[in-house]
Design a protein around this motif. Sequence first.
Motif, PDB file in Angstrom:
ATOM      1  N   TYR A   1       0.830  -1.202   0.000  1.00 55.17           N
ATOM      2  CA  TYR A   1       0.000   0.000   0.000  1.00 55.17           C
ATOM      3  C   TYR A   1       0.870   1.260   0.000  1.00 55.17           C
ATOM      4  O   TYR A   1       0.571   2.230  -0.682  1.00 55.17           O
ATOM      5  N   ILE A   2       1.945   1.240   0.780  1.00 51.55           N
ATOM      6  CA  ILE A   2       2.846   2.402   0.842  1.00 51.55           C
ATOM      7  C   ILE A   2       3.507   2.630  -0.515  1.00 51.55           C
ATOM      8  O   ILE A   2       3.711   3.770  -0.933  1.00 51.55           O
ATOM      9  N   LEU A   3       3.813   1.563  -1.219  1.00 59.80           N
ATOM     10  CA  LEU A   3       4.461   1.672  -2.530  1.00 59.80           C
ATOM     11  C   LEU A   3       3.462   1.931  -3.660  1.00 59.80           C
ATOM     12  O   LEU A   3       3.827   1.861  -4.828  1.00 59.80           O
ATOM     13  N   SER A   4       2.240   2.256  -3.324  1.00 63.91           N
ATOM     14  CA  SER A   4       1.225   2.468  -4.356  1.00 63.91           C
ATOM     15  C   SER A   4       1.515   3.687  -5.235  1.00 63.91           C
ATOM     16  O   SER A   4       1.251   3.665  -6.429  1.00 63.91           O
ATOM     17  N   ILE A   5       2.070   4.733  -4.662  1.00 72.14           N
ATOM     18  CA  ILE A   5       2.319   5.943  -5.452  1.00 72.14           C
ATOM     19  C   ILE A   5       3.401   5.701  -6.506  1.00 72.14           C
ATOM     20  O   ILE A   5       3.173   5.985  -7.681  1.00 72.14           O
ATOM     21  N   PRO A   6       4.566   5.147  -6.143  1.00 73.82           N
ATOM     22  CA  PRO A   6       5.555   4.923  -7.206  1.00 73.82           C
ATOM     23  C   PRO A   6       5.147   3.848  -8.213  1.00 73.82           C
ATOM     24  O   PRO A   6       5.642   3.839  -9.329  1.00 73.82           O
ATOM     25  N   SER A   7       4.213   2.959  -7.827  1.00 70.74           N
ATOM     26  CA  SER A   7       3.805   1.895  -8.749  1.00 70.74           C
ATOM     27  C   SER A   7       2.533   2.244  -9.518  1.00 70.74           C
ATOM     28  O   SER A   7       1.971   1.387 -10.190  1.00 70.74           O
ATOM     29  N   VAL A   8       2.065   3.466  -9.416  1.00 71.51           N
ATOM     30  CA  VAL A   8       0.845   3.941 -10.061  1.00 71.51           C
ATOM     31  C   VAL A   8      -0.330   3.022  -9.683  1.00 71.51           C
ATOM     32  O   VAL A   8      -1.101   2.571 -10.521  1.00 71.51           O
ATOM     33  N   ASN A   9      -0.434   2.727  -8.408  1.00 72.08           N
ATOM     34  CA  ASN A   9      -1.507   1.952  -7.792  1.00 72.08           C
ATOM     35  C   ASN A   9      -1.580   0.488  -8.215  1.00 72.08           C
ATOM     36  O   ASN A   9      -2.531  -0.192  -7.864  1.00 72.08           O
ATOM     37  N   THR A  10      -0.608  -0.015  -8.935  1.00 65.75           N
ATOM     38  CA  THR A  10      -0.607  -1.424  -9.308  1.00 65.75           C
ATOM     39  C   THR A  10      -0.403  -2.312  -8.092  1.00 65.75           C
ATOM     40  O   THR A  10      -1.074  -3.334  -7.935  1.00 65.75           O
ATOM     41  N   LEU A  11       0.507  -1.924  -7.218  1.00 66.31           N
ATOM     42  CA  LEU A  11       0.805  -2.742  -6.044  1.00 66.31           C
ATOM     43  C   LEU A  11      -0.327  -2.749  -5.028  1.00 66.31           C
ATOM     44  O   LEU A  11      -0.401  -3.644  -4.197  1.00 66.31           O
ATOM     45  N   VAL A  12      -1.213  -1.771  -5.087  1.00 64.51           N
ATOM     46  CA  VAL A  12      -2.376  -1.778  -4.198  1.00 64.51           C
ATOM     47  C   VAL A  12      -3.247  -2.985  -4.500  1.00 64.51           C
ATOM     48  O   VAL A  12      -3.742  -3.655  -3.593  1.00 64.51           O
ATOM     49  N   LEU A  13      -3.424  -3.276  -5.780  1.00 56.77           N
ATOM     50  CA  LEU A  13      -4.234  -4.437  -6.158  1.00 56.77           C
ATOM     51  C   LEU A  13      -3.576  -5.740  -5.717  1.00 56.77           C
ATOM     52  O   LEU A  13      -4.249  -6.663  -5.256  1.00 56.77           O
ATOM     53  N   VAL A  14      -2.262  -5.810  -5.826  1.00 56.06           N
ATOM     54  CA  VAL A  14      -1.532  -6.992  -5.343  1.00 56.06           C
ATOM     55  C   VAL A  14      -1.720  -7.106  -3.834  1.00 56.06           C
ATOM     56  O   VAL A  14      -1.966  -8.203  -3.304  1.00 56.06           O
ATOM     57  N   GLY A  15      -1.624  -5.992  -3.132  1.00 56.86           N
ATOM     58  CA  GLY A  15      -1.823  -5.989  -1.691  1.00 56.86           C
ATOM     59  C   GLY A  15      -3.219  -6.437  -1.302  1.00 56.86           C
ATOM     60  O   GLY A  15      -3.399  -7.170  -0.324  1.00 56.86           O
ATOM     61  N   LEU A  16      -4.217  -6.025  -2.060  1.00 51.96           N
ATOM     62  CA  LEU A  16      -5.593  -6.443  -1.784  1.00 51.96           C
ATOM     63  C   LEU A  16      -5.744  -7.949  -1.941  1.00 51.96           C
ATOM     64  O   LEU A  16      -6.380  -8.605  -1.108  1.00 51.96           O
ATOM     65  N   VAL A  17      -5.143  -8.512  -2.980  1.00 51.26           N
ATOM     66  CA  VAL A  17      -5.199  -9.965  -3.189  1.00 51.26           C
ATOM     67  C   VAL A  17      -4.513 -10.693  -2.031  1.00 51.26           C
ATOM     68  O   VAL A  17      -5.044 -11.690  -1.515  1.00 51.26           O
ATOM     69  N   VAL A  18      -3.365 -10.201  -1.602  1.00 50.75           N
ATOM     70  CA  VAL A  18      -2.653 -10.819  -0.471  1.00 50.75           C
ATOM     71  C   VAL A  18      -3.508 -10.728   0.793  1.00 50.75           C
ATOM     72  O   VAL A  18      -3.603 -11.688   1.565  1.00 50.75           O
ATOM     73  N   ALA A  19      -4.143  -9.590   1.016  1.00 48.19           N
ATOM     74  CA  ALA A  19      -4.980  -9.417   2.213  1.00 48.19           C
ATOM     75  C   ALA A  19      -6.146 -10.395   2.207  1.00 48.19           C
ATOM     76  O   ALA A  19      -6.431 -11.034   3.227  1.00 48.19           O
ATOM     77  N   TYR A  20      -6.815 -10.531   1.076  1.00 45.58           N
ATOM     78  CA  TYR A  20      -7.934 -11.478   1.006  1.00 45.58           C
ATOM     79  C   TYR A  20      -7.448 -12.918   1.173  1.00 45.58           C
ATOM     80  O   TYR A  20      -8.131 -13.743   1.783  1.00 45.58           O
ATOM     81  N   ALA A  21      -6.277 -13.241   0.643  1.00 45.62           N
ATOM     82  CA  ALA A  21      -5.740 -14.600   0.759  1.00 45.62           C
ATOM     83  C   ALA A  21      -5.358 -14.931   2.200  1.00 45.62           C
ATOM     84  O   ALA A  21      -5.538 -16.065   2.651  1.00 45.62           O
ATOM     85  N   ALA A  22      -4.830 -13.964   2.937  1.00 43.51           N
ATOM     86  CA  ALA A  22      -4.372 -14.208   4.300  1.00 43.51           C
ATOM     87  C   ALA A  22      -5.480 -14.052   5.330  1.00 43.51           C
ATOM     88  O   ALA A  22      -5.327 -14.480   6.473  1.00 43.51           O
ATOM     89  N   ARG A  23      -6.584 -13.481   4.948  1.00 42.63           N
ATOM     90  CA  ARG A  23      -7.650 -13.148   5.889  1.00 42.63           C
ATOM     91  C   ARG A  23      -8.249 -14.365   6.587  1.00 42.63           C
ATOM     92  O   ARG A  23      -8.542 -14.323   7.781  1.00 42.63           O
ATOM     93  N   GLY A  24      -8.414 -15.460   5.876  1.00 42.35           N
ATOM     94  CA  GLY A  24      -9.082 -16.625   6.441  1.00 42.35           C
ATOM     95  C   GLY A  24      -8.368 -17.258   7.609  1.00 42.35           C
ATOM     96  O   GLY A  24      -9.000 -17.732   8.556  1.00 42.35           O
ATOM     97  N   SER A  25      -7.054 -17.260   7.594  1.00 40.46           N
ATOM     98  CA  SER A  25      -6.312 -17.930   8.664  1.00 40.46           C
ATOM     99  C   SER A  25      -5.663 -16.965   9.647  1.00 40.46           C
ATOM    100  O   SER A  25      -4.973 -17.395  10.562  1.00 40.46           O
ATOM    101  N   ALA A  26      -5.868 -15.687   9.472  1.00 41.61           N
ATOM    102  CA  ALA A  26      -5.255 -14.703  10.372  1.00 41.61           C
ATOM    103  C   ALA A  26      -6.034 -14.620  11.678  1.00 41.61           C
ATOM    104  O   ALA A  26      -7.248 -14.792  11.709  1.00 41.61           O
TER     105      ALA A  26
END
Length: 125
Positions: free
Chosen positions: A27-52
């Motif tokens: 999420y912090i790297l969203s500005i230099p990545s033109v928000n591409t990494l935000v979507l990757v972060g969202l996928v990681v968050a949804y993937a980790a949510r079930g067992s967290a």
Amino acid sequence: MTDAQPRLQRGHESERKAAAMIVWALYILSIPSVNTLVLVGLVVAYAARGSATGVARAHIDAQIALFWSVFWWTVGLWILVGVSFVSIIGIPLAYVFLLLLFVLGVWFTVKSIFGLLALAGDRAP
């Protein structure tokens, strides 16, 4: 011997803390990545949510909520920018909406930095 076990081993309360930290970093790297990494972060968050559990789960839930709130504010502001540019009278207003988009991006990044710092200190978001 329990002290010799890794902190992030399966079944530990902070099992998904690493995933939550990765999401904050993306999420912090969203500005230099033109928000591409935000979507990757969202996928990681949804993937980790079930067992967290515990603090990690609270952070992952906060990350998902932060993404969707900023997403819908961004959509709304871009619609207002588009509508403002259609009329000549609204052009100055469009610049105000563009400024609000910038402020929203800065707020998203600052909130992510504070989230990462809170998670590093094992505090809730």
